[in-house]
Design a protein around this motif. Structure first.
Motif, PDB file in Angstrom:
ATOM      1  N   ASN A 170       0.823  -1.212   0.000  1.00 55.33           N
ATOM      2  CA  ASN A 170       0.000   0.000   0.000  1.00 55.33           C
ATOM      3  C   ASN A 170       0.860   1.267   0.000  1.00 55.33           C
ATOM      4  O   ASN A 170       0.470   2.282  -0.591  1.00 55.33           O
ATOM      5  N   ILE A 171       2.026   1.207   0.632  1.00 58.64           N
ATOM      6  CA  ILE A 171       2.969   2.336   0.559  1.00 58.64           C
ATOM      7  C   ILE A 171       3.430   2.528  -0.876  1.00 58.64           C
ATOM      8  O   ILE A 171       3.455   3.649  -1.404  1.00 58.64           O
ATOM      9  N   GLN A 172       3.775   1.431  -1.537  1.00 58.95           N
ATOM     10  CA  GLN A 172       4.251   1.511  -2.919  1.00 58.95           C
ATOM     11  C   GLN A 172       3.167   2.040  -3.850  1.00 58.95           C
ATOM     12  O   GLN A 172       3.467   2.761  -4.809  1.00 58.95           O
ATOM     13  N   ARG A 173       1.924   1.721  -3.572  1.00 54.65           N
ATOM     14  CA  ARG A 173       0.813   2.228  -4.394  1.00 54.65           C
ATOM     15  C   ARG A 173       0.555   3.701  -4.090  1.00 54.65           C
ATOM     16  O   ARG A 173       0.356   4.517  -4.997  1.00 54.65           O
ATOM     17  N   LYS A 174       0.540   4.054  -2.807  1.00 51.71           N
ATOM     18  CA  LYS A 174       0.218   5.431  -2.402  1.00 51.71           C
ATOM     19  C   LYS A 174       1.186   6.443  -3.003  1.00 51.71           C
ATOM     20  O   LYS A 174       0.787   7.541  -3.420  1.00 51.71           O
ATOM     21  N   TYR A 175       2.471   6.087  -3.049  1.00 52.10           N
ATOM     22  CA  TYR A 175       3.487   7.029  -3.522  1.00 52.10           C
ATOM     23  C   TYR A 175       4.053   6.631  -4.885  1.00 52.10           C
ATOM     24  O   TYR A 175       5.080   7.188  -5.311  1.00 52.10           O
ATOM     25  N   ALA A 176       3.395   5.721  -5.570  1.00 52.83           N
ATOM     26  CA  ALA A 176       3.911   5.172  -6.834  1.00 52.83           C
ATOM     27  C   ALA A 176       4.203   6.245  -7.872  1.00 52.83           C
ATOM     28  O   ALA A 176       5.154   6.136  -8.647  1.00 52.83           O
ATOM     29  N   PRO A 207       7.790  -1.868   8.456  1.00 51.65           N
ATOM     30  CA  PRO A 207       8.193  -3.057   9.213  1.00 51.65           C
ATOM     31  C   PRO A 207       8.682  -4.193   8.321  1.00 51.65           C
ATOM     32  O   PRO A 207       9.622  -4.902   8.679  1.00 51.65           O
ATOM     33  N   ALA A 208       8.066  -4.353   7.145  1.00 57.15           N
ATOM     34  CA  ALA A 208       8.475  -5.433   6.231  1.00 57.15           C
ATOM     35  C   ALA A 208       9.943  -5.285   5.854  1.00 57.15           C
ATOM     36  O   ALA A 208      10.722  -6.247   5.922  1.00 57.15           O
ATOM     37  N   MET A 209      10.351  -4.068   5.467  1.00 61.52           N
ATOM     38  CA  MET A 209      11.733  -3.855   5.031  1.00 61.52           C
ATOM     39  C   MET A 209      12.694  -3.856   6.214  1.00 61.52           C
ATOM     40  O   MET A 209      13.807  -4.389   6.126  1.00 61.52           O
ATOM     41  N   LEU A 210      12.291  -3.261   7.336  1.00 62.93           N
ATOM     42  CA  LEU A 210      13.143  -3.249   8.525  1.00 62.93           C
ATOM     43  C   LEU A 210      13.432  -4.665   8.999  1.00 62.93           C
ATOM     44  O   LEU A 210      14.550  -4.981   9.430  1.00 62.93           O
ATOM     45  N   GLN A 211      12.418  -5.517   8.902  1.00 64.96           N
ATOM     46  CA  GLN A 211      12.587  -6.913   9.310  1.00 64.96           C
ATOM     47  C   GLN A 211      13.427  -7.682   8.290  1.00 64.96           C
ATOM     48  O   GLN A 211      14.367  -8.393   8.651  1.00 64.96           O
ATOM     49  N   TYR A 212      13.096  -7.514   7.014  1.00 65.21           N
ATOM     50  CA  TYR A 212      13.746  -8.282   5.952  1.00 65.21           C
ATOM     51  C   TYR A 212      15.245  -7.994   5.891  1.00 65.21           C
ATOM     52  O   TYR A 212      16.057  -8.902   5.687  1.00 65.21           O
ATOM     53  N   LEU A 213      15.627  -6.721   6.073  1.00 59.65           N
ATOM     54  CA  LEU A 213      17.029  -6.333   5.966  1.00 59.65           C
ATOM     55  C   LEU A 213      17.671  -6.108   7.337  1.00 59.65           C
ATOM     56  O   LEU A 213      18.685  -5.400   7.451  1.00 59.65           O
ATOM     57  N   ASN A 214      17.074  -6.698   8.345  1.00 59.28           N
ATOM     58  CA  ASN A 214      17.700  -6.817   9.676  1.00 59.28           C
ATOM     59  C   ASN A 214      17.960  -5.504  10.394  1.00 59.28           C
ATOM     60  O   ASN A 214      18.821  -5.452  11.287  1.00 59.28           O
ATOM     61  N   ASN A 215      17.241  -4.427  10.034  1.00 60.16           N
ATOM     62  CA  ASN A 215      17.500  -3.187  10.758  1.00 60.16           C
ATOM     63  C   ASN A 215      16.938  -3.237  12.175  1.00 60.16           C
ATOM     64  O   ASN A 215      17.293  -2.417  13.016  1.00 60.16           O
ATOM     65  N   GLN A 216      16.098  -4.208  12.440  1.00 56.02           N
ATOM     66  CA  GLN A 216      15.584  -4.413  13.798  1.00 56.02           C
ATOM     67  C   GLN A 216      16.744  -4.753  14.750  1.00 56.02           C
ATOM     68  O   GLN A 216      16.664  -4.502  15.945  1.00 56.02           O
ATOM     69  N   PHE A 228      24.432  12.693  11.721  1.00 55.15           N
ATOM     70  CA  PHE A 228      23.372  12.352  10.774  1.00 55.15           C
ATOM     71  C   PHE A 228      22.448  11.270  11.322  1.00 55.15           C
ATOM     72  O   PHE A 228      22.899  10.308  11.951  1.00 55.15           O
ATOM     73  N   ASP A 229      21.150  11.436  11.023  1.00 55.48           N
ATOM     74  CA  ASP A 229      20.201  10.351  11.255  1.00 55.48           C
ATOM     75  C   ASP A 229      19.854   9.739   9.896  1.00 55.48           C
ATOM     76  O   ASP A 229      20.414  10.124   8.860  1.00 55.48           O
ATOM     77  N   GLY A 230      18.927   8.777   9.877  1.00 58.17           N
ATOM     78  CA  GLY A 230      18.593   8.074   8.642  1.00 58.17           C
ATOM     79  C   GLY A 230      18.108   8.985   7.529  1.00 58.17           C
ATOM     80  O   GLY A 230      18.530   8.853   6.374  1.00 58.17           O
ATOM     81  N   GLU A 231      17.228   9.917   7.858  1.00 57.96           N
ATOM     82  CA  GLU A 231      16.674  10.790   6.813  1.00 57.96           C
ATOM     83  C   GLU A 231      17.744  11.729   6.251  1.00 57.96           C
ATOM     84  O   GLU A 231      17.713  12.085   5.068  1.00 57.96           O
ATOM     85  N   ALA A 232      18.699  12.132   7.077  1.00 59.55           N
ATOM     86  CA  ALA A 232      19.796  12.970   6.587  1.00 59.55           C
ATOM     87  C   ALA A 232      20.661  12.181   5.597  1.00 59.55           C
ATOM     88  O   ALA A 232      21.160  12.747   4.611  1.00 59.55           O
ATOM     89  N   THR A 292       9.736  10.680  -0.733  1.00 58.16           N
ATOM     90  CA  THR A 292       8.725  10.235   0.230  1.00 58.16           C
ATOM     91  C   THR A 292       8.551   8.731   0.165  1.00 58.16           C
ATOM     92  O   THR A 292       8.472   8.050   1.199  1.00 58.16           O
ATOM     93  N   LEU A 293       8.481   8.199  -1.058  1.00 56.83           N
ATOM     94  CA  LEU A 293       8.359   6.749  -1.232  1.00 56.83           C
ATOM     95  C   LEU A 293       9.527   6.034  -0.566  1.00 56.83           C
ATOM     96  O   LEU A 293       9.340   5.056   0.173  1.00 56.83           O
ATOM     97  N   LEU A 294      10.735   6.527  -0.800  1.00 51.97           N
ATOM     98  CA  LEU A 294      11.939   5.895  -0.258  1.00 51.97           C
ATOM     99  C   LEU A 294      11.939   5.920   1.272  1.00 51.97           C
ATOM    100  O   LEU A 294      12.252   4.909   1.917  1.00 51.97           O
ATOM    101  N   VAL A 295      11.583   7.046   1.848  1.00 56.18           N
ATOM    102  CA  VAL A 295      11.556   7.157   3.310  1.00 56.18           C
ATOM    103  C   VAL A 295      10.513   6.217   3.906  1.00 56.18           C
ATOM    104  O   VAL A 295      10.776   5.500   4.877  1.00 56.18           O
ATOM    105  N   GLU A 296       9.325   6.204   3.303  1.00 58.05           N
ATOM    106  CA  GLU A 296       8.249   5.366   3.840  1.00 58.05           C
ATOM    107  C   GLU A 296       8.555   3.875   3.699  1.00 58.05           C
ATOM    108  O   GLU A 296       8.255   3.081   4.587  1.00 58.05           O
ATOM    109  N   VAL A 297       9.147   3.488   2.570  1.00 57.83           N
ATOM    110  CA  VAL A 297       9.559   2.088   2.399  1.00 57.83           C
ATOM    111  C   VAL A 297      10.622   1.729   3.435  1.00 57.83           C
ATOM    112  O   VAL A 297      10.588   0.650   4.046  1.00 57.83           O
TER     113      VAL A 297
END
Length: 475
Positions: A139-145, A160-169, A239-243, A151-156
């Motif tokens: 739904n994020i990919q559709r909303k900002y497609a 949780p799906a990406m944070l979990q998949y790429l171990n940022n947790q 720097f934080d992530g958004e920076a 904005t799309l990059l930040v929201e992705v």
């Protein structure tokens, strides 16, 4: 431009910017200029409907119970069965999510929006066993497609799906995990050769504390964040992530990388450096506005050059969706669409890895091509199909290790119904078999094809014959 050329160009536009077009719609649109048709294609409602297959409250209850069971040292037999049942339910929800998106792709009146969502689905490739997380990301990919790439990059990145998949947790102060930071640059934004290993390490520190909570929502945990000075791309700061994302987007190489992938998806597998430079300079100047970029691409004269028409191999999803839309197919047992995706090598929500599906000629091998050429007649004539094609990457790994796979060929009824009256009513009354082939195929109709079909008496049989040709695999 005469109407015949406009007819060809608009058909091409809808094959690439969507999943094909009905003859009657094409006939109407061919009276309009390309510019006007492109603008209409890009008209997207302010609020597009989210997929709502998965009930978040139900999944949260499941997550809570899984957490409780996981905290126990030993489980009773009943608790083991309960854990297995939760997994079974989640797997069923994931399959239902897949089918609901497939049905939306088949029935959508916003083809470009869904095509762009499909592109971003492959670009930000992600697997999640949690169906709520997978639905959120879709739904994020559709909303900002078609909105702001930033904005799309930040929201992705916060999903949780990406944070979990790429171990940022597991990415925390003092113990940085570099997985997300590396893929962010290598696959999602700027590409190899445009950053150093030090940039990866420093940016990983910036993303410490980016996590999600038990409700399945993004959460920044300050206590886990490394708030010390970092050096990234030669710049020094706290720097934080958004920076970090801002600095990546400041690099023109990021625009080149994204435009190259979009060009290969929508225009031609072989990149044209001049065209990509034109697009990337414009995308950068427009501050990464995706709609502006797509309007520029679809309005460019080179988009309609002969070398870009009928030369791209349809992905399995493009092939299945296009066929289903063309002939108004109803699947009485929609789960057959999952079997078809799996055997053709593009199972939505299950990319082979974080790099996504390779695409292009990788879509075709001897087994998948034969299956592709069988599918139209089976779908349009409701036949039996033997599912023994491509395995899931995890199953392929098992096979490579010499272990026995549990996969057995299955014979299944397609159980689909094409609406032939609706399809035929949309065609001109005296359309010839060759004219029908010219409409259904993107490559120019060859003398061989003409010779095969020109004396056919049935338009229905002709359509089935044409869609079963190798040429129908191209768009």
């Amino acid at each position: 431009m005469d109407r015949k050329d406009n007819f060809i160009n608009i058909k091409h536009l809808y094959n690439r910017g969507g999943f094909g077009i009905a003859y009657s719609d094409l006939h109407k649109l061919s009276r309009k200029s390309i510019e006007k048709v492109v603008n209409e294609l890009l008209e997207i409602p302010k609020e597009s409907a989210d997929l709502a297959t998965v009930d978040p409250d139900e999944v949260r209850r499941q997550m809570q119970r899984q957490s409780e069971l996981g905290a126990k040292k030993e489980l009773t037999e009943a608790e083991k069965n309960e854990r297995q049942e939760i997994t079974r339910i989640q797997n069923e929800q994931s399959r239902k999510l897949n089918l609901d998106w497939m049905q939306r792709l088949i029935g959508t009146e916003q083809p470009l929006l869904e095509k762009m969502t499909l592109f971003w689905h492959g670009h930000f490739a992600c697997r999640s066993n949690n169906p709520m997380f997978a639905q959120q990301l879709n739904n994020i990919q559709r909303k900002y497609a078609l909105g702001s790439f930033k904005t799309l990059l930040v929201e992705v990145s916060k999903s949780p799906a990406m944070l979990q998949y790429l171990n940022n947790q597991q990415n925390r102060k003092g113990r940085p995990n570099e997985n997300f930071a590396r893929e962010l640059m290598e696959l999602f934004t700027i590409g190899r050769g445009n950053y150093t290993e030090k940039d990866v390490k420093e940016s990983a520190r910036a993303f410490t504390g980016w996590t999600y909570n038990k409700e399945g929502a993004f959460e920044f945990k300050k206590a886990l964040h490394d708030d010390q000075i970092k050096v990234f791309f030669g710049n020094t700061g706290n720097f934080d992530g958004e920076a970090i994302i801002d600095q990546i987007l400041d690099k023109p190489a990021t625009s080149v990388f994204i435009c190259t992938k979009l060009y290969q998806f929508f225009v031609n597998e072989t990149p044209n450096e001049a065209h990509i430079k034109e697009l990337s300079n414009y995308f950068y100047r427009q501050k990464y506005n995706i709609s502006d970029l797509m309007r520029k691409m679809f309005s460019s004269a080179w988009f309609y050059d002969k070398e870009n028409i009928g030369t791209k191999i349809k992905s399995p999803v493009e092939f299945l969706v296009g066929l289903s839309r063309e002939f108004h197919v109803t699947y009485n047992k929609p789960q057959v669409l999952i079997q078809l995706q799996s055997n053709l090598g593009q199972y939505l929500f299950n990319p082979p890895n974080v790099a996504g599906w390779p695409g292009g000629k990788n879509w075709i091998d001897s087994s998948s091509l034969m299956l592709r050429m069988k599918i139209p007649s089976l779908v349009l004539n409701d036949g039996l199909i033997d599912f023994s094609g491509k395995a899931d990457p995890e199953d392929e790994a098992v096979i490579a290790q010499g272990k026995k796979s549990n996969i057995k060929p299955i014979k299944s009824a397609i159980d689909a119904k094409a609406d032939w009256p609706k399809f035929l009513e949309g065609l001109p009354k005296k359309i010839s078999p060759v004219e029908l082939a010219t409409f259904l195929l993107q490559p120019a109709v060859s003398a061989k094809v003409t010779g095969m079909i020109q004396n056919n008496l049935s338009l229905k049989n002709t359509a089935i014959e044409i869609t079963s040709m190798p040429e129908y695999q191209l768009c």
